[in-house]
Design a protein around this motif. Structure first.
Motif, PDB file in Angstrom:
ATOM      1  N   ILE A 213      81.516  70.082  15.905  1.00 22.78           N
ATOM      2  CA  ILE A 213      80.801  70.230  17.207  1.00 22.78           C
ATOM      3  C   ILE A 213      79.406  69.620  16.919  1.00 22.78           C
ATOM      4  O   ILE A 213      78.865  69.090  17.709  1.00 22.78           O
ATOM      5  CB  ILE A 213      80.798  71.628  17.869  1.00 22.78           C
ATOM      6  CG1 ILE A 213      82.224  72.001  18.087  1.00 22.78           C
ATOM      7  CG2 ILE A 213      79.901  71.616  19.386  1.00 22.78           C
ATOM      8  CD1 ILE A 213      82.231  73.315  18.693  1.00 22.78           C
ATOM      9  N   ALA A 214      78.913  69.926  15.632  1.00 20.91           N
ATOM     10  CA  ALA A 214      77.462  69.523  15.254  1.00 20.91           C
ATOM     11  C   ALA A 214      77.092  68.121  15.632  1.00 20.91           C
ATOM     12  O   ALA A 214      75.913  67.851  16.309  1.00 20.91           O
ATOM     13  CB  ALA A 214      77.173  70.126  13.990  1.00 20.91           C
ATOM     14  N   PRO A 215      77.990  67.237  14.993  1.00 16.22           N
ATOM     15  CA  PRO A 215      77.590  65.748  15.392  1.00 16.22           C
ATOM     16  C   PRO A 215      77.506  65.449  17.222  1.00 16.22           C
ATOM     17  O   PRO A 215      76.483  64.685  17.131  1.00 16.22           O
ATOM     18  CB  PRO A 215      78.602  64.992  14.744  1.00 16.22           C
ATOM     19  CG  PRO A 215      79.351  65.787  13.816  1.00 16.22           C
ATOM     20  CD  PRO A 215      79.231  67.319  14.325  1.00 16.22           C
ATOM     21  N   TRP A 216      78.176  66.177  17.780  1.00 13.69           N
ATOM     22  CA  TRP A 216      78.120  65.997  19.075  1.00 13.69           C
ATOM     23  C   TRP A 216      76.839  66.483  19.624  1.00 13.69           C
ATOM     24  O   TRP A 216      75.954  66.072  20.583  1.00 13.69           O
ATOM     25  CB  TRP A 216      79.462  66.326  19.812  1.00 13.69           C
ATOM     26  CG  TRP A 216      80.790  65.692  19.685  1.00 13.69           C
ATOM     27  CD1 TRP A 216      81.737  66.100  18.682  1.00 13.69           C
ATOM     28  CD2 TRP A 216      80.766  64.175  19.937  1.00 13.69           C
ATOM     29  NE1 TRP A 216      82.655  64.869  18.649  1.00 13.69           N
ATOM     30  CE2 TRP A 216      82.105  63.803  19.214  1.00 13.69           C
ATOM     31  CE3 TRP A 216      80.126  63.191  20.593  1.00 13.69           C
ATOM     32  CZ2 TRP A 216      82.725  62.646  19.427  1.00 13.69           C
ATOM     33  CZ3 TRP A 216      80.557  62.045  20.689  1.00 13.69           C
ATOM     34  CH2 TRP A 216      82.059  61.686  20.071  1.00 13.69           C
ATOM     35  N   ILE A 217      76.540  67.722  19.176  1.00 10.61           N
ATOM     36  CA  ILE A 217      75.202  68.532  19.624  1.00 10.61           C
ATOM     37  C   ILE A 217      74.117  67.443  19.170  1.00 10.61           C
ATOM     38  O   ILE A 217      73.237  67.370  20.255  1.00 10.61           O
ATOM     39  CB  ILE A 217      75.177  69.863  19.101  1.00 10.61           C
ATOM     40  CG1 ILE A 217      76.241  70.680  19.383  1.00 10.61           C
ATOM     41  CG2 ILE A 217      73.884  70.398  19.158  1.00 10.61           C
ATOM     42  CD1 ILE A 217      75.939  71.083  20.880  1.00 10.61           C
ATOM     43  N   GLN A 218      74.207  66.955  18.334  1.00  9.08           N
ATOM     44  CA  GLN A 218      72.810  65.915  17.877  1.00  9.08           C
ATOM     45  C   GLN A 218      72.950  64.768  18.335  1.00  9.08           C
ATOM     46  O   GLN A 218      71.829  64.359  18.785  1.00  9.08           O
ATOM     47  CB  GLN A 218      73.239  65.826  16.182  1.00  9.08           C
ATOM     48  CG  GLN A 218      72.924  66.818  15.489  1.00  9.08           C
ATOM     49  CD  GLN A 218      73.457  66.907  14.121  1.00  9.08           C
ATOM     50  OE1 GLN A 218      73.839  65.812  13.462  1.00  9.08           O
ATOM     51  NE2 GLN A 218      73.634  67.886  13.230  1.00  9.08           N
ATOM     52  N   LYS A 219      74.146  64.296  18.828  1.00  9.94           N
ATOM     53  CA  LYS A 219      74.093  63.094  19.616  1.00  9.94           C
ATOM     54  C   LYS A 219      73.552  63.117  21.009  1.00  9.94           C
ATOM     55  O   LYS A 219      72.511  62.462  21.500  1.00  9.94           O
ATOM     56  CB  LYS A 219      75.550  62.601  19.825  1.00  9.94           C
ATOM     57  CG  LYS A 219      75.802  61.305  20.498  1.00  9.94           C
ATOM     58  CD  LYS A 219      77.198  61.073  20.868  1.00  9.94           C
ATOM     59  CE  LYS A 219      77.775  59.915  21.817  1.00  9.94           C
ATOM     60  NZ  LYS A 219      77.106  58.755  21.377  1.00  9.94           N
ATOM     61  N   TYR A 220      73.871  64.256  21.637  1.00  9.81           N
ATOM     62  CA  TYR A 220      73.565  64.812  23.024  1.00  9.81           C
ATOM     63  C   TYR A 220      71.936  64.947  22.863  1.00  9.81           C
ATOM     64  O   TYR A 220      71.220  64.762  24.010  1.00  9.81           O
ATOM     65  CB  TYR A 220      74.328  65.659  23.516  1.00  9.81           C
ATOM     66  CG  TYR A 220      75.689  65.175  23.738  1.00  9.81           C
ATOM     67  CD1 TYR A 220      75.723  63.874  24.325  1.00  9.81           C
ATOM     68  CD2 TYR A 220      76.826  65.910  23.431  1.00  9.81           C
ATOM     69  CE1 TYR A 220      77.058  63.237  24.703  1.00  9.81           C
ATOM     70  CE2 TYR A 220      78.130  65.413  23.726  1.00  9.81           C
ATOM     71  CZ  TYR A 220      78.188  64.000  24.168  1.00  9.81           C
ATOM     72  OH  TYR A 220      79.498  63.692  24.607  1.00  9.81           O
ATOM     73  N   GLN A 221      71.414  65.616  21.776  1.00  8.61           N
ATOM     74  CA  GLN A 221      69.951  66.057  21.849  1.00  8.61           C
ATOM     75  C   GLN A 221      69.366  64.756  21.610  1.00  8.61           C
ATOM     76  O   GLN A 221      68.207  64.394  22.361  1.00  8.61           O
ATOM     77  CB  GLN A 221      69.893  66.793  20.642  1.00  8.61           C
ATOM     78  CG  GLN A 221      68.350  67.455  20.725  1.00  8.61           C
ATOM     79  CD  GLN A 221      67.992  68.076  21.864  1.00  8.61           C
ATOM     80  OE1 GLN A 221      68.437  69.272  22.267  1.00  8.61           O
ATOM     81  NE2 GLN A 221      66.772  67.464  22.396  1.00  8.61           N
ATOM     82  N   ARG A 222      69.811  63.636  21.034  1.00  9.61           N
ATOM     83  CA  ARG A 222      69.190  62.614  20.754  1.00  9.61           C
ATOM     84  C   ARG A 222      69.142  61.701  22.123  1.00  9.61           C
ATOM     85  O   ARG A 222      67.914  61.116  22.381  1.00  9.61           O
ATOM     86  CB  ARG A 222      69.841  61.497  19.645  1.00  9.61           C
ATOM     87  CG  ARG A 222      69.506  62.015  18.260  1.00  9.61           C
ATOM     88  CD  ARG A 222      69.647  60.951  17.409  1.00  9.61           C
ATOM     89  NE  ARG A 222      71.199  60.710  17.262  1.00  9.61           N
ATOM     90  CZ  ARG A 222      72.149  61.154  16.680  1.00  9.61           C
ATOM     91  NH1 ARG A 222      71.807  62.145  15.791  1.00  9.61           N
ATOM     92  NH2 ARG A 222      73.279  60.743  16.806  1.00  9.61           N
TER      93      ARG A 222
END
Length: 352
Positions: free
Chosen positions: A296-305
């Motif tokens: 999930i972490a890569p998606w969390i980071q993507k959406y935060q950016r």
């Protein structure tokens, strides 16, 4: 091998009329049309004269059938026109009702912005009761029942349900097509709440200036992405609570339990990440927990950016897409819901 052609271009004029035309009727402008039809048959050599006769008679009947079909299509013009007009009227009725609903919800949310997170979780919890195996549950309004809203997973959502009840009273008071279902209203309240968060973000990006924030959201926002969601309008309410145990107790659930729940309804890590703003009583804590998972972490980071950009396109579009899927899990949409008969005009009372 022989090739035979049967021309019946004049056949329509030889057939009896299929519809009695009244010279004074509005149907007279749709006159039958003669259509040239050429029926072609490639034959192998046939010595049996009777078989050749049967073939000719059979093909003649086929051609007559085609011609009659064309006559029926031609004469159905007014009926098709009326059906299309009725459909357009129903679409306009539903569209106008949706606009009124959104106006009511916008005003109510603007007056109580703290309710936004709870409205999102209310919609999520109502929808995630869906069970693929039995095709039961889903966004069916079951969360309105006291036995369901008082379950541990719905802790803190009573205020959101009270908000829905008050909004429903107002909406039902002006609805011409019957009362709005709880299942529709809960999902539309979540849509309004989501839009409110998008608009608030745009205003913050403009230093708190509401006018500039509205312009920013209009120019770069995702408002135009809600088309499919808006068409899914006409959910039916269930008449009993959904079974217990279908929703995790979010503030106690592990990441794996959340992933398993989302997987059970056809959603994955990407959707879990984008919906983290819906999950549980403390959504910031939920997002922090989810960020610890390697899937999930890569998606969390993507959406935060994405949220840090001006348009936030990736985040907002993915959220709308996922929420739209979530809001229709297991539902049969009645596309005639909230429509109503047009008022009839008594021409005898018209003053000419």
């Amino acid at each position: 091998m022989g090739v035979s052609f049967l021309s019946i271009s004049t056949l329509p004029s030889l057939l009896p009329p299929l519809v009695a035309h009244n010279p004074k009727s509005t149907l007279t402008k749709y006159q039958p049309r003669s259509v040239a039809i050429c029926c072609t048959k490639i034959n192998t050599d046939v010595s049996d004269e009777e078989e050749q006769f049967h073939w000719k008679r059979r093909d003649i009947l086929k051609c007559i059938g085609v011609t009659i079909g064309l006559e029926l299509i031609t004469n159905s013009g007014p009926l098709v026109g009326m059906a299309n007009a009725a459909d357009l009227i129903e679409r306009r009725q539903r569209s106008e009702f949706q606009s009124q609903i959104k106006g009511t919800l916008y005003t109510a949310i603007k007056g109580n912005p703290d309710i936004v997170p709870s409205l999102l979780t209310l919609a999520l919890n109502d929808a995630l009761t869906y069970d693929k195996a039995t095709k039961t549950g889903g966004p069916n309004g079951s969360i309105r029942f006291s036995s369901e809203i008082n379950r541990p997973e719905n802790k803190g959502l009573s205020a959101a349900l009270n908000f829905i009840e008050e909004a429903k009273k107002e909406i039902d008071s002006y609805s011409k097509g019957g009362p709005i279902s709880y299942s529709d209203l809960i999902q539309y309240a979540a849509q309004s709440a989501t839009k409110a968060t998008f608009l608030a973000s745009a205003i913050r990006k403009c230093g708190g200036n509401e006018e500039k924030g509205n312009l920013l959201y209009t120019a770069y926002g995702s408002n135009g992405q809600w088309g499919l969601f808006d068409r899914q309008f006409g959910r039916a309410d269930t008449q009993e609570p959904d079974p217990e145990g279908r929703i995790p107790i979010w503030d106690k659930a592990s990441v794996q339990e959340m992933k398993d729940k989302f997987s059970a309804v056809g959603l994955g890590p990407r959707q879990l990440a984008v919906l983290s703003a819906f999950i549980g009583p403390d959504q910031d804590a939920t997002e922090t927990l989810l960020a610890s998972d390697p899937d999930i972490a890569p998606w969390i980071q993507k959406y935060q950016r994405s949220r840090d950009t001006v348009s936030r396109t990736d985040y907002e579009v993915d959220l709308i897409t996922t929420f739209t899927k979530l809001s229709t899990l297991g539902q049969q949409i009645n596309y005639e819901a909230y429509t109503y008969p047009r008022a009839k005009i008594d021409i005898t009372k018209l003053k000419l």
